[in-house]
Design an enzyme around this catalytic site. Structure first.
Site, PDB file in Angstrom:
ATOM      1  N   ALA A 136       0.810  -1.225   0.000  1.00 52.43           N
ATOM      2  CA  ALA A 136       0.000   0.000   0.000  1.00 52.43           C
ATOM      3  C   ALA A 136       0.842   1.273   0.000  1.00 52.43           C
ATOM      4  O   ALA A 136       0.304   2.358   0.258  1.00 52.43           O
ATOM      5  CB  ALA A 136      -0.926  -0.019   1.200  1.00 52.43           C
ATOM      6  N   ASN A 194       1.256  -3.542   7.839  1.00 49.83           N
ATOM      7  CA  ASN A 194       2.309  -4.331   7.180  1.00 49.83           C
ATOM      8  C   ASN A 194       3.260  -3.405   6.445  1.00 49.83           C
ATOM      9  O   ASN A 194       4.439  -3.713   6.272  1.00 49.83           O
ATOM     10  CB  ASN A 194       1.678  -5.328   6.205  1.00 49.83           C
ATOM     11  N   HIS A 209      -0.668   6.905   4.172  1.00 48.14           N
ATOM     12  CA  HIS A 209       0.632   6.568   4.759  1.00 48.14           C
ATOM     13  C   HIS A 209       1.607   7.687   4.414  1.00 48.14           C
ATOM     14  O   HIS A 209       1.814   7.995   3.227  1.00 48.14           O
ATOM     15  CB  HIS A 209       1.143   5.235   4.206  1.00 48.14           C
TER      16      HIS A 209
END
Ligand SMILES: NC(=O)C1=CN([C@@H]2O[C@H](COP(=O)(O)OP(=O)(O)OC[C@H]3O[C@@H](n4cnc5c(N)ncnc54)[C@H](O)[C@@H]3O)[C@@H](O)[C@H]2O)C=CC1
Ligand SMILES: O=C([O-])CC(=O)C(=O)O
EC number: 1.4.1.21
Length: 272
Positions: A125, A192, A222
């Site tokens: 991601a 993760n 993120h």
């Protein structure tokens, strides 16, 4: 054509299987397994070229597949990783947090060397791991801040001992600050990406992680900052969450598909 075994038939596994079935990934999905029989049967019902549903995860790699693709959980990596490599299959891992357990990392690292097989960790991601890897030896600090809607954080181990009630959060709230090692064990289905950043950079003890629950966001964001001798890198990735599993970002699924497409193709490889 490369033969693929799929471990995990949830949101990501289903999209990977559909990409193989449509020819976007030039391989053959021969075997699948999920702890939930319902999940594996539902996945197979969506495919034109039906793979075999095996009875347990170890049977996936005992068949003659080239690679086993994990899209299940950190437990699946822990329980099945070694036998996949011992059976001389390559292994693609999405639940990368499992590798921050040093004993698991060392066992799988040694097995790759011993059995001459490769573990693939897609960028998932996030973006920017190419740059991070290149400056690995010169890094001074790395941090990642993950912001998700409270519903995307539900069910994490963290809440078993924390007094924070996700349902009562009504504005952007920092719910965790610590290192990547603790973050991935407390939020195994959420960060993760922090494991990917750690493994590409300065390791899980030195990588700082902040997790924010924001009821006003419709993204999984993120934000990564890395400082070193070569300068500073800042990456912000604002991801659309998958509608069925809002913990998982669409980019993570597309990254898995692209990594597998490259694995199955003989073509030009771009990027570090
Ligand atoms: N590397 C990255 O950037 C990202 C990684 N992920 C991880 O990828 C994995 C898959 O994600 P999703 O498909 O969205 O999750 P999901 O929850 O939709 O599907 C997971 C499936 O795996 C099965 N499963 C769980 N443990 C298993 C085991 N030990 N053996 C066999 N089957 C098992 C479940 O029954 C479920 O059907 C998750 O671990 C998730 O945390 C998700 C997003 C980003
Ligand atoms: O999909 C995401 O945004 C990140 C995620 O769940 C993970 O890293 O486990």
């Amino acid at each position: 054509m490369k033969k693929i075994g799929l471990l995990g038939c949830g949101v990501m596994g289903t999209q990977i299987a559909l990409a193989i079935d449509s020819g976007k990934i030039p391989g053959i999905l021969t075997h699948v397994y999920d702890d939930s029989k319902e999940a594996s049967s539902e996945l197979v019902s969506k495919l034109n070229n039906k793979p075999e549903i095996v009875e347990n995860s170890h049977l996936l790699s005992s068949h003659s597949v080239n690679i086993v693709v994990e899209a299940a959980s950190q437990n699946a990596v822990r329980d099945d990783g070694l036998s996949i490599l011992q059976n001389k299959r390559d292994f693609m891992i999405m639940s990368v947090g499992a590798l921050l357990d040093e004993s698991i990392y060392d066992i799988l690292y040694d097995a790759c060397d011993h059995f001459k097989k490769t573990i693939y960790l897609p960028s998932g991601a996030i973006a920017g791991l190419d740059g991070l890897k290149s400056i690995k030896g010169e890094l001074e600090s790395v941090s990642i801040t993950t912001t998700k809607h409270p519903r995307s954080l539900k069910g994490a181990q963290f809440f078993e001992t924390s007094e924070i009630n996700l349902d009562s959060i009504d504005s952007s709230t920092v719910i965790f600050e610590g290192n990547a090692r603790d973050a991935v064990s407390l939020f195994p289905a959420n960060v993760n990406v922090a494991a990917l950043v750690s493994l590409s950079g300065i390791g899980s003890d030195k990588t700082s992680v902040k997790i924010i629950a924001d009821p006003d966001t419709d993204k999984n964001t993120h934000h990564i900052e890395a400082v070193g001798k070569s300068g500073k890198m800042i990456f912000t990735i604002e991801n659309t969450p998958d509608p069925e599993n809002p913990k998982t970002s669409r980019l993570a699924i597309l990254s898995a598909i692209e990594t597998l497409r490259q694995y199955c193709s003989d073509d030009i490889q771009i990027g570090t």
